[in-house]
Scaffold this active site. Structure first.
Site, PDB file in Angstrom:
ATOM      1  N   ASP A  61      -9.043  -6.277  -4.911  1.00 24.10           N
ATOM      2  CA  ASP A  61      -8.514  -5.137  -3.603  1.00 24.10           C
ATOM      3  C   ASP A  61      -9.246  -3.724  -4.960  1.00 24.10           C
ATOM      4  OD1 ASP A  61      -7.764  -2.402  -3.083  1.00 24.10           O
ATOM      5  OD2 ASP A  61      -5.268  -3.134  -3.361  1.00 24.10           O
ATOM      6  N   SER A  67       0.870  -1.241  -0.007  1.00 24.80           N
ATOM      7  CA  SER A  67      -0.242   0.198  -0.183  1.00 24.80           C
ATOM      8  C   SER A  67       0.282   1.428  -0.053  1.00 24.80           C
ATOM      9  CB  SER A  67      -0.360  -0.273   1.147  1.00 24.80           C
ATOM     10  OG  SER A  67      -1.621   0.282   1.262  1.00 24.80           O
ATOM     11  N   HIS A  87      -7.574  -5.228  -0.270  1.00 29.81           N
ATOM     12  CA  HIS A  87      -7.160  -4.350   0.078  1.00 29.81           C
ATOM     13  C   HIS A  87      -5.820  -5.519   1.504  1.00 29.81           C
ATOM     14  CE1 HIS A  87      -3.767  -1.101  -0.533  1.00 29.81           C
ATOM     15  NE2 HIS A  87      -4.033  -0.920   0.802  1.00 29.81           N
ATOM     16  N   ASP A  88      -6.741  -5.565   1.920  1.00 27.53           N
ATOM     17  CA  ASP A  88      -5.939  -5.754   3.194  1.00 27.53           C
ATOM     18  C   ASP A  88      -5.591  -6.961   3.637  1.00 27.53           C
ATOM     19  OD1 ASP A  88      -6.718  -3.660   5.635  1.00 27.53           O
ATOM     20  OD2 ASP A  88      -8.234  -5.328   6.432  1.00 27.53           O
ATOM     21  N   ARG A 114     -12.248   6.211  10.421  1.00 23.93           N
ATOM     22  CA  ARG A 114     -11.296   4.819  10.468  1.00 23.93           C
ATOM     23  C   ARG A 114     -12.773   3.949   9.771  1.00 23.93           C
ATOM     24  NH1 ARG A 114      -7.085   1.711   9.739  1.00 23.93           N
ATOM     25  NH2 ARG A 114      -6.800   0.053  10.704  1.00 23.93           N
TER      26      ARG A 114
END
Lengths: 414, 414
Positions: free
Chosen positions: B346, B177, B379-380, B247
């Site tokens: 992602d 990232s 994405h994680d 968040r």
């Protein structure tokens, strides 16, 4: 807020209901339209177990109801829209209806042929009874005490409006996004009352991601210190910051990544002469300016409690919940013909969600037309003018019209 | 916050630098690790035109630097991570390093072979100088006055750390990232100082949608009344509500729609016995509970000014900006070999963004290995253990090791 009912609409001869057009402003437009307020005294039982003792619905109509009352089309709206579907509103002459490109004389939903009804949903903030309305028991705004509603509650309220207008059966019930959910719910809960069901850019239920975005928006509003647990009316404030953030989040989900890339890319707002960055947290990129503008504009006209309510209504929609998750079974009662439309770049309610509905209808051997439009504009595509999309809707309404004429001349609807 | 430097790391004989492992807690783990604080007195010029007169970097290292100092691997972190890459930190014995599944003895980045360095970026809030640090000129926290940094500023600071550690050339610079952006920037701005560049789940620049999500998060923080224009430290508060919402938004973008569907779907938190909804704005669905928890947890440990700063650093990253948008030309200076990895689900930095980098490298005839992993985790995924993903990284590091051994025995790196 509540005006006297229009004499036409109160008439016992509903066939005389006529378009509320005072002036035709632009070609192809329904012109300037008056909002009618329908008051209902009979209590409305709600899915939550609560009930509304009485309520008002804000309504606009376009076109003329025919003698056999068979040409009525109900348009259901999504989160931030209203009964003001087409033309200019008498009380807001600068604002064009949210689906004016779809509804009007010669348009895909042709008001020369159809009698089109726009209704502001209960709980909304554009004239129908909602959280900002005065609660009869207290003489103060409902605020957070306004009952949480479901799509089914809306359909119940809308069906009473149809009764009032003397419409037994709609030629079509139609909507996009949350409006599509209402159309789908009509086909299940009142199957005899619609000949056609038109569901655009919608879904049989929200995904976890959809609920997630709604929840973040709600938290932004609820944790705004000016929310005052929903009673901000009494404090003379609105949770403007929370509403702005909520709308900014929503707005991103309405657009496709590609569309945002094309519209904004990394275009700078006011770059320094040498192209240097600002190195601060002001507006650097066009996309930031656009989202801030959209968020702030929204926070000036939309009621925060309504935002909470309608996102929850979205979360709760799940007609298959009553049939153990079996959408086919939940749609088995439907007798309407269906048109479904989805848009390839809609990542909020992608085509796969519409296809679930199509499959469940096919399993029930319902007649279904399905169009998947390769449009770049994401979820918002359902509000935009795309010739293929509008062509599909136009062709479908021409088919409805032919069938209506056939049935009038004694022919059969194939 | 600043501790005395470790004698090993201050040593003039950097080949003696050894792993800061006090105890090996779990098999395959680097064990319990001590954080070292490196203070730099020489002013650091920044892209913004400002400079930092002096600064501290928090660092952890794992493994042992070899005699010819050729086995060092720099791990760059993303938004909310830190120098604590692997093992347990002496000052926080419950918290496993953020990339512990990747870095350790026998792991893909094998600390039996490599000397791995984790460094907390400038502007962050885990021990390196940032907005919460005391500004020497005022004796108060920097707050919003802390300069906005770029990825290139970080690389400049990291390269001074490499100087201090006596590392002329890294075996690899690696990150996921935003960490991948730093690795990419190293290959452009310090091409001679890395043999391999490993860029995972990254992008050559943010899209309008990416910037949009960052901007909404920033607005949530900045419009929180407890933000106090960045000087909340003086008021003894933190903009907790804004940080929580920020968040929550971020978190949704880190997960794939499918992954959220699988993890949460429409699972209810505490359904009534008859399965009825709550009909309120409390936690109804598991996904709401999860996002609230993640948001609130984050707001307890992360500094709001750092959140603003790092999202801006992300927005600004655009190495092709200096070559008129031509990524190929901007990468023409690179001399490293490259590994790129992306993940199919992602949607934050989708494979197409990694492929842009791969194409630009191929245009420059750089050796590139590219893996597109069909993983469901969005994405994680770059933080998770996927055997294919870890297999690719492991194989790549084995190749680096072979080349290092060959070059030591006088052989040639093919």
């Amino acid at each position: 807020m509540t005006e006297p009912l229009s004499p036409q609409l109160q008439s016992s001869q509903p066939e005389r209901i006529s378009v509320q057009t005072l002036e035709t402003a632009i070609p192809g437009s329904v012109g300037i339209v008056r909002t009618e307020y329908f008051h209902f005294e009979e209590p409305l039982p709600l899915d939550s177990g609560q009930s509304l003792s009485d309520y008002t619905l804000a309504v606009q109509t376009y076109g003329t109801l025919n003698a056999d009352r068979s040409n009525a089309v109900l348009i259901c709206h999504a989160l931030n829209a209203s009964h003001h579907v087409a033309g200019y509103s008498e009380d807001d002459p600068d604002q064009l209806g949210w689906w004016d490109n779809m509804v009007g004389p010669g348009k895909p939903v042709d008001t020369n042929i159809y009698f089109v009804i726009g209704v502001n949903n209960l709980g909304s903030c554009f004239g129908s009874t909602g959280p900002a309305s005065i609660r009869p028991e207290t003489g103060k705004p409902w605020g957070a005490a306004f009952p949480v509603l479901t799509v089914e509650d809306w359909v119940r309220a809308q069906s009473r409006l149809a009764d009032r207008l003397g419409i037994e059966r709609f030629a079509a019930v139609m909507g996009g996004s949350l409006g599509g959910m209402q159309a789908l719910s009509w086909s299940i809960t009142c199957p005899d009352r619609l000949a056609h069901c038109i569901v655009i850019a919608s879904t049989p239920k929200l995904s976890a991601q959809n609920i997630g975005f709604n929840e973040v928006a709600r938290r932004a509003i609820i944790t705004d210190p000016e929310f005052h647990e929903g009673d901000y009316y009494a404090h003379g404030v609105v949770p403007k910051r929370g509403l702005t953030v909520a709308r900014m989040i929503g707005h991103i989900t309405y657009l496709s990544d590609d569309d945002m890339a094309q519209k904004f890319g990394r275009t700078r707002r006011e770059p320094a002469e040498n192209g240097a960055y600002r190195y601060d947290y002001g507006v650097e990129f066009e996309v930031e300016s656009y989202l801030r503008y959209q968020g702030e504009k929204f926070s000036r006209y939309f009621d925060a409690n309504t935002y909470l309510l309608i996102t929850r209504t979205l979360d709760y929609f799940d007609p298959a919940r009553n049939t153990g998750g079996d959408l086919t079974r939940s749609l088995s009662a439907a007798t309407a013909d269906f048109l479904l439309v989805s848009f390839t770049t809609d990542w909020r309610f992608p085509p796969s969600r519409s296809r679930e509905i199509v499959q469940a209808l096919l399993n029930n051997e319902r007649p279904v037309t399905y169009a998947e439009i390769d449009a770049p504009h994401g979820h918002d595509a359902f509000l935009l003018t795309d010739p293929r999309y509008h062509g599909v809707v136009r062709a479908y309404f021409e088919r409805i019209d032919k069938a209506l004429k056939l049935s009038r001349t004694g022919g059969h609807h194939e």
